[in-house]
Scaffold this active site. Sequence first.
Site, PDB file in Angstrom:
ATOM      1  N   ARG A 383       0.790  -1.231   0.000  1.00  0.00           N
ATOM      2  CA  ARG A 383       0.000   0.000   0.000  1.00  0.00           C
ATOM      3  C   ARG A 383       0.817   1.275   0.000  1.00  0.00           C
ATOM      4  NH1 ARG A 383      -3.001  -3.051   3.778  1.00  0.00           N
ATOM      5  NH2 ARG A 383      -4.442  -4.313   2.561  1.00  0.00           N
ATOM      6  N   VAL A 384       2.002   1.275   0.564  1.00  0.00           N
ATOM      7  CA  VAL A 384       2.752   2.538   0.577  1.00  0.00           C
ATOM      8  C   VAL A 384       4.052   2.458  -0.208  1.00  0.00           C
ATOM      9  CG1 VAL A 384       1.815   3.538   2.674  1.00  0.00           C
ATOM     10  CG2 VAL A 384       3.675   1.913   2.838  1.00  0.00           C
TER      11      VAL A 384
END
Length: 523
Positions: A383-384
């Site tokens: 996700r990041v």
Amino acid sequence: MLSMAGQSVMPDSRLQQSLEQNLEKVKSLYAEALSGPPTDLQVTETGTITHIEGGIARVRGLSSTLSEELLLFPGNVTGIALDLTPDDIGVILLGDDPAIKSGETVKRTGRIADTPVGDALLGRVLDATGKVLDGGSTLETHTRSPMEREAPAILDRSPVKVPLQTGIKAIDALIPIGRGQRELIVGDRQTGKTSVAVDTIINQRGTGMVCIYCAIGQRGTAVARVVDTLRDAGVLEQTIVVVTSGEDPPGLQYMTPYAATSMAEWFRDKGKDVLIVYDDLIGHARAYRELSLLLRRPPGREAFPGDIFYIHSRLLERSAALTKAHGGGSLSALPIIETQAEDISAYIPTNLVSITDGQIYLSPVLFRKGLLPAVDIGKSVSRVGGKTQLPAYRVVAGDLRLAYSQFQELETFARFATRLDKGSQATITRGQRVREVLKQSEHQPLTVIEQIAMLKSVTEGLFDHLDIDQIEALQRPICEVVKQQLESIAQKIEFAEKLSEEDWQQFVQLLKTVINTPTEQTH
Ligand code: ATP
Ligand code: MG
């Protein structure tokens, strides 16, 4: 001497002298009493064991004990006060000794459960309390840190900006991880979970990254194998191995990942980048379930206690990248979770999926087909980390993902259809080669330029005219040539500079020459 009624009577002068002597004695006794109690006396609060079962002791008489205070049991075994009630306290024992019985005495230490920290831990194998398990000398550090610490505050955190290279093509290209990120590794038993984590540690050789491998509830032989692999790969000097086995008391198993994180935080707070692997948190959850049941806490779903989510989020929130003002260090975490029958929606896996910043899903089906590492790209996500990915990967990743997903759709269908149109045939040819290139042996991480070279070759279609089984043999010559001849391009890639059109042309030209040379020779 005069005698009166059988008693002897002293003359006045002798009486006077004796009185004076006694007075001196009394005076010195008073002086001693008034100077305070002797300083070598120590007051310790002691309690009594009332019940002992499964690594948990109930102790009465220690009403002022602090939460998570260390208590001293017979046989020098320590315990941690976990369950404080008005009547007694529940203590998790960190060791075992036959002398620990009901009726025996327990002493307070006034110390909160802590663990040794410092440079001396690097290259060592220890347990959560700092006991050395590698047969070497005892630790040369007197610095200790509490096992449980608060996670960094939001304002002290910095966004994840720097990539954490795993050296595994499929992950670095398609599921990129950043420093400070928490990426779950999830999969059934024997799907290569430990290998992905260990390969990531191996890839940190010479990067200055401090690595912690925290083994919870595993067999001793499995841990010994990991230690050997790390030693052979030359990364043990920058790694700490923190071990608790399945036979250890559940209290020790429960505290181990917290202690390992404290060891990691010591380096992080000194501005270093740290990577921690928890192998695995299912073992940790089981140990905590056992403890909670023994402490008679009400069981919830799958008999886990209600705060099982909290104990894992509390642990993983401690991984973060810090701002410059706080040293700019980072702590990245790779927690591992074993699933059963591919059930990723079981209680603990779903908890962990929601706590972490993404997951690498390892599929037993791919593993059985020999497509290793068995990363299921469709079910994996980061996700990041995407924001941290080096620009060169972005150039190839889009094509790679597209080629692979189109191929997966067609592959099932192509099994039944005898004839395919030219376009579909080309998609299948490319997809098969992408899949072949994403295969990678364990413990052989590749550098960034080596990975880009292989991925660019396949997305440019340079392997399309070759048989699939010819590709593997080409990896070594390709890697060697790009390393020798494209040093400046390699540096640009590593320093996150965008490559110019000419750079890419030069790159592809060189790849073409290498790929076509051996094939020409075989004709
Ligand atoms: P467990 O559930 O027992 O902890 P695991 O999921 O951690 O297993 P590993 O121990 O990492 O799996 O790997 C299982 C087996 O697969 C090992 O024998 C390992 O050598 C092999 N293996 C893993 N990855 C690869 C790879 N990329 N190439 C070849 N063999 C591999
Ligand atoms: Mg494993």
